[in-house]
Design a protein around this motif. Structure first.
Motif: not given
Length: 95
Positions: A72-95
């Motif tokens: 968000r910082r690199r894109a010029g957006l507010s970093v404060d809008d970043a939100e911690e995602r649930s374990a289900r969402v984060v653990e579902g990411y593909q490497q």
């Protein structure tokens, strides 16, 4: 020069949320390493295995939040809008 860090129940809180996230990540990594080193060549018991798994999930969530903030910082957006995602969402990411 005053120190902008404040100890809070064993944790250091700074005015910089990214520094706080990095500090939390470092603490969890240290705990993970201590647990692994204590059992080199030995199996973990059920409680220890559960704790190690929980550490991995929490680390993934914190890293994800930190990466969101950096993107968000690199894109010029507010970093404060970043939100911690649930374990289900984060653990579902593909490497």
């Amino acid at each position: 020069m005053p120190d902008d860090r404040t100890p809070t129940r064993g944790r250091v809180v700074t005015q910089d949320p990214d520094a706080t996230l990095r500090h939390q990540i470092n603490e969890l990594v240290e705990e993970e390493h201590r647990l692994e080193r204590a059992h080199v060549g030995q199996a973990l018991d059920g409680e220890e295995k559960s704790r190690l798994d929980a550490l991995g999930v929490e680390l993934d969530r914190l890293w994800d939040l930190l990466r969101q903030r950096e993107a968000r910082r690199r894109a010029g957006l507010s970093v404060d809008d970043a939100e911690e995602r649930s374990a289900r969402v984060v653990e579902g990411y593909q490497q």
